[in-house]
Design a protein around this motif. Structure first.
Motif, PDB file in Angstrom:
ATOM      1  N   VAL A  79       0.207   2.038  -1.755  1.00  0.00           N
ATOM      2  CA  VAL A  79      -0.285   1.044  -0.795  1.00  0.00           C
ATOM      3  C   VAL A  79      -1.760   0.837  -1.093  1.00  0.00           C
ATOM      4  CG1 VAL A  79      -0.755   0.478   1.614  1.00  0.00           C
ATOM      5  CG2 VAL A  79       1.405   1.584   0.997  1.00  0.00           C
ATOM      6  N   ALA A  80      -2.114  -0.386  -1.395  1.00  0.00           N
ATOM      7  CA  ALA A  80      -3.506  -0.745  -1.652  1.00  0.00           C
ATOM      8  C   ALA A  80      -4.036  -1.452  -0.410  1.00  0.00           C
ATOM      9  CB  ALA A  80      -3.594  -1.673  -2.860  1.00  0.00           C
ATOM     10  N   THR A  81      -5.161  -0.977   0.101  1.00  0.00           N
ATOM     11  CA  THR A  81      -5.697  -1.589   1.314  1.00  0.00           C
ATOM     12  C   THR A  81      -7.170  -1.256   1.470  1.00  0.00           C
ATOM     13  OG1 THR A  81      -5.391  -1.819   3.703  1.00  0.00           O
ATOM     14  CG2 THR A  81      -5.081   0.384   2.786  1.00  0.00           C
ATOM     15  N   GLU A  82      -7.881  -2.146   2.155  1.00  0.00           N
ATOM     16  CA  GLU A  82      -9.226  -1.785   2.568  1.00  0.00           C
ATOM     17  C   GLU A  82      -9.295  -1.770   4.101  1.00  0.00           C
ATOM     18  OE1 GLU A  82     -10.754  -5.713   0.521  1.00  0.00           O
ATOM     19  OE2 GLU A  82     -12.326  -4.940   1.791  1.00  0.00           O
ATOM     20  N   LEU A 121      -0.976  -2.478  -9.129  1.00  0.00           N
ATOM     21  CA  LEU A 121      -0.005  -3.113 -10.022  1.00  0.00           C
ATOM     22  C   LEU A 121      -0.133  -2.558 -11.443  1.00  0.00           C
ATOM     23  CD1 LEU A 121       2.160  -5.354 -10.274  1.00  0.00           C
ATOM     24  CD2 LEU A 121       0.306  -6.948 -10.802  1.00  0.00           C
ATOM     25  N   GLN A 122      -1.354  -2.419 -11.931  1.00  0.00           N
ATOM     26  CA  GLN A 122      -1.547  -1.925 -13.303  1.00  0.00           C
ATOM     27  C   GLN A 122      -1.151  -0.447 -13.429  1.00  0.00           C
ATOM     28  OE1 GLN A 122      -1.735  -3.993 -15.464  1.00  0.00           O
ATOM     29  NE2 GLN A 122      -3.364  -5.500 -15.335  1.00  0.00           N
ATOM     30  N   ILE A 123      -1.473   0.333 -12.400  1.00  0.00           N
ATOM     31  CA  ILE A 123      -1.065   1.755 -12.420  1.00  0.00           C
ATOM     32  C   ILE A 123       0.465   1.841 -12.387  1.00  0.00           C
ATOM     33  CG2 ILE A 123      -1.052   3.882 -11.032  1.00  0.00           C
ATOM     34  CD1 ILE A 123      -3.982   3.078 -10.199  1.00  0.00           C
ATOM     35  N   ALA A 124       1.073   0.991 -11.571  1.00  0.00           N
ATOM     36  CA  ALA A 124       2.543   0.986 -11.475  1.00  0.00           C
ATOM     37  C   ALA A 124       3.165   0.598 -12.817  1.00  0.00           C
ATOM     38  CB  ALA A 124       2.983   0.009 -10.391  1.00  0.00           C
ATOM     39  N   ALA A 125       2.575  -0.407 -13.484  1.00  0.00           N
ATOM     40  CA  ALA A 125       3.122  -0.836 -14.780  1.00  0.00           C
ATOM     41  C   ALA A 125       3.000   0.300 -15.802  1.00  0.00           C
ATOM     42  CB  ALA A 125       2.388  -2.090 -15.266  1.00  0.00           C
ATOM     43  N   ASP A 126       1.852   0.981 -15.800  1.00  0.00           N
ATOM     44  CA  ASP A 126       1.683   2.122 -16.717  1.00  0.00           C
ATOM     45  C   ASP A 126       2.693   3.227 -16.397  1.00  0.00           C
ATOM     46  OD1 ASP A 126      -0.332   0.920 -18.122  1.00  0.00           O
ATOM     47  OD2 ASP A 126      -1.964   1.906 -17.033  1.00  0.00           O
ATOM     48  N   LEU A 137       6.894   0.826  -6.442  1.00  0.00           N
ATOM     49  CA  LEU A 137       6.705  -0.174  -5.385  1.00  0.00           C
ATOM     50  C   LEU A 137       5.215  -0.249  -5.049  1.00  0.00           C
ATOM     51  CD1 LEU A 137       7.939  -2.124  -3.294  1.00  0.00           C
ATOM     52  CD2 LEU A 137       8.249  -0.148  -1.766  1.00  0.00           C
ATOM     53  N   VAL A 138       4.658  -1.436  -5.164  1.00  0.00           N
ATOM     54  CA  VAL A 138       3.240  -1.649  -4.859  1.00  0.00           C
ATOM     55  C   VAL A 138       3.141  -2.557  -3.643  1.00  0.00           C
ATOM     56  CG1 VAL A 138       1.038  -2.548  -5.714  1.00  0.00           C
ATOM     57  CG2 VAL A 138       2.650  -1.473  -7.295  1.00  0.00           C
ATOM     58  N   GLY A 159      -2.115  -9.932   6.406  1.00  0.00           N
ATOM     59  CA  GLY A 159      -0.785 -10.015   5.828  1.00  0.00           C
ATOM     60  C   GLY A 159      -0.615  -9.013   4.702  1.00  0.00           C
ATOM     61  N   ALA A 160       0.545  -9.041   4.086  1.00  0.00           N
ATOM     62  CA  ALA A 160       0.853  -8.077   3.024  1.00  0.00           C
ATOM     63  C   ALA A 160       1.811  -8.692   2.010  1.00  0.00           C
ATOM     64  CB  ALA A 160       1.492  -6.832   3.632  1.00  0.00           C
ATOM     65  N   VAL A 161       1.689  -8.221   0.781  1.00  0.00           N
ATOM     66  CA  VAL A 161       2.635  -8.581  -0.282  1.00  0.00           C
ATOM     67  C   VAL A 161       3.168  -7.282  -0.880  1.00  0.00           C
ATOM     68  CG1 VAL A 161       2.875  -9.593  -2.596  1.00  0.00           C
ATOM     69  CG2 VAL A 161       1.549 -10.796  -0.845  1.00  0.00           C
ATOM     70  N   ALA A 162       4.471  -7.239  -1.122  1.00  0.00           N
ATOM     71  CA  ALA A 162       5.079  -6.077  -1.772  1.00  0.00           C
ATOM     72  C   ALA A 162       5.698  -6.507  -3.090  1.00  0.00           C
ATOM     73  CB  ALA A 162       6.149  -5.469  -0.869  1.00  0.00           C
ATOM     74  N   MET A 163       5.514  -5.653  -4.113  1.00  0.00           N
ATOM     75  CA  MET A 163       6.045  -5.977  -5.443  1.00  0.00           C
ATOM     76  C   MET A 163       6.758  -4.752  -6.022  1.00  0.00           C
ATOM     77  SD  MET A 163       2.679  -7.956  -6.935  1.00  0.00           S
ATOM     78  CE  MET A 163       1.486  -6.886  -6.123  1.00  0.00           C
TER      79      MET A 163
END
Ligand code: CAA
Length: 389
Positions: A79-82, A121-126, A137-138, A159-163
């Motif tokens: 989960v990426a968030t600020e 996303l990049q960490i997930a792809a790696d 899941l990001v 809002g949020a986006v999940a990939m």
């Protein structure tokens, strides 16, 4: 091995403020917000719609057709968030429970302002490249909050986006080569003691554009831009004018036919964001959904560029190719309905919701459900612990 976005979905609060109403209340010409900033509406989250609830709801949207067996291959949840809810426990763990994901996985939260979603996303792809057969899941989820009567007020949103990131993805295969730069700047920040962000607005725009120009030049020198092949260029969109300024910076740099093609697609890519507002980490990815659902002229095999910017600052320009059948993984009808059926707030309601806050003394607070139709919500806080539906 092709790796990239296999499924995507989003969630947004079910209430919004029309920016013409905000302009009238603040004594501003509405055209400043509609044209100068380039936004129409901003989502207003209730207390029950924190980033955990928004993030879990986005994941439900992304994974709605996903079999249990596929969920079992998720080995990483980011989960990426600020706008995190705890200084220690990762919001990913709340989401992990709400989604009923398997225990045998990593669940973490990451932060670097609006860049966090791209880091995820990049960490997930790696991760997927390093663990054949595994998926990740990001979730990028945020509440952009600057405060009433501030310069940034019109650029709020939520809002949020999940990939879901996987091998042989059905939506967008990501290229391994990208251009990224990090530099300490003080353009936007939110100290631990503050519920609102601080921004040096004009300076933040300047750093955003400088870092985009540097990324673009480096990508060009590496042969990554090839604008003739680039069918769309997406931007981090805190407000649509910011992305428009980024794109305009290429007007005298690339051939006019390429520029016009990118400009036409940019208009499709800002449609959802103009009605939701800034989603910080998720803004770039809501723009991706908007482009893919609203543009009828893109084809499988088309290459698109994505510029991610997080204040503080990290900026990355990366690329991907649309995959066969990507349209089957989208849900334009339900996303348009989600935005069209929201409740319009008046100024008084907006300011009341904005000033609503969670107790901080450990007492029990039952939280009014802002959206009973959403799968997940924050329902109670007691003994400093959060309880979700
Ligand atoms: N009709 C049409 N346009 C008008 C107008 C009118 N009546 N009145 C003003 N405008 C135009 C201005 O000309 C200006 O256009 P340009 O930017 O093209 O010059 C635009 O409206 C904005 O007006 P101001 O220059 O008066 O700007 P402002 O002082 O109101 O601040 C802002 C605007 C800086 C974006 C402010 O809202 C802000 O600080 N927002 C938060 C910071 C932010 O989002 N920064 C973005 C980069 S950082 C980032 O991307 C990370 C992140 O998500 C935060």
């Amino acid at each position: 091995m092709k790796v990239g976005i296999d499924r995507i979905g989003f969630s947004a609060p079910n209430r919004y403020l029309d920016l013409v109403d905000l302009a009238h209340a603040r004594g501003v010409d509405p055209n400043k917000y509609l044209t100068g900033i380039g936004q129409r509406k901003m989502a207003v989250p209730a207390l029950s719609q924190d980033i955990v609830a928004l993030g879990a709801n986005a994941a439900e949207d992304a994974l709605s057709d996903c079999e249990d067996a596929e969920k079992a291959s998720i080995g990483l949840l980011i989960v990426a968030t600020e706008s995190g809810v705890d200084q220690s426990k990762a919001s990913a763990l709340f989401v992990h429970e709400l989604l009923g994901l398997p225990d045998s996985m990593r669940a973490i939260e990451i932060k670097e302002a609006c860049y966090g979603g791209t880091a995820g996303l990049q960490i997930a792809a790696d991760f997927v490249r390093a663990h054949p057969g595994a998926e990740a899941l990001v979730i990028a989820a945020d509440i952009a909050r600057y405060g009433l009567n501030t310069g940034g007020e019109v650029t709020q949103g939520a809002g949020a986006v999940a990939m879901l990131v996987a091998e042989n993805p059905h939506i967008l295969a990501l290229e391994e080569r990208s251009v990224v730069r990090s530099r300490s700047t003080d353009d936007f920040w939110r100290p631990n003691y503050s519920a609102e962000a601080f921004a040096k607005g004009k300076y933040s725009e300047q750093v955003y554009l400088e870092m985009f120009a540097e990324d673009w030049r480096e990508a060009e020198s590496l042969g990554l831009t090839q604008v003739g092949d680039l069918q769309a260029l997406l931007f981090h969109i805190p407000f649509s004018k910011m992305g428009r300024k980024g794109l305009r910076s290429l007007e005298s740099v690339i051939p006019i036919t390429d520029y016009e093609r990118l400009r036409a697609r940019f208009e499709k890519a800002i449609i959802y964001g103009q009605d939701v507002g800034n989603l910080y980490t998720a803004s770039l990815y809501l723009s991706l959904i908007s482009l893919l659902e609203q543009d009828e002229s893109l084809y499988e095999g088309d290459r698109i560029g994505l510029f991610s910017y997080g204040s503080g600052s990290v900026a990355e320009l990366f690329f991907g190719t649309l995959q066969i059948g990507y349209r089957d993984r989208l849900d334009r009808t339900s996303h348009e309905a989600l935005l069209a059926t929201r409740q319009r707030l008046n100024m008084n309601e907006y300011e009341t919701i904005f000033n609503d806050s969670l107790v901080t003394d450990g007492s029990r607070q039952d939280i009014e459900d802002g959206d009973t139709t959403a799968p997940h919500a924050l329902v109670r806080i007691e003994g400093h612990e959060r309880c979700y539906r």
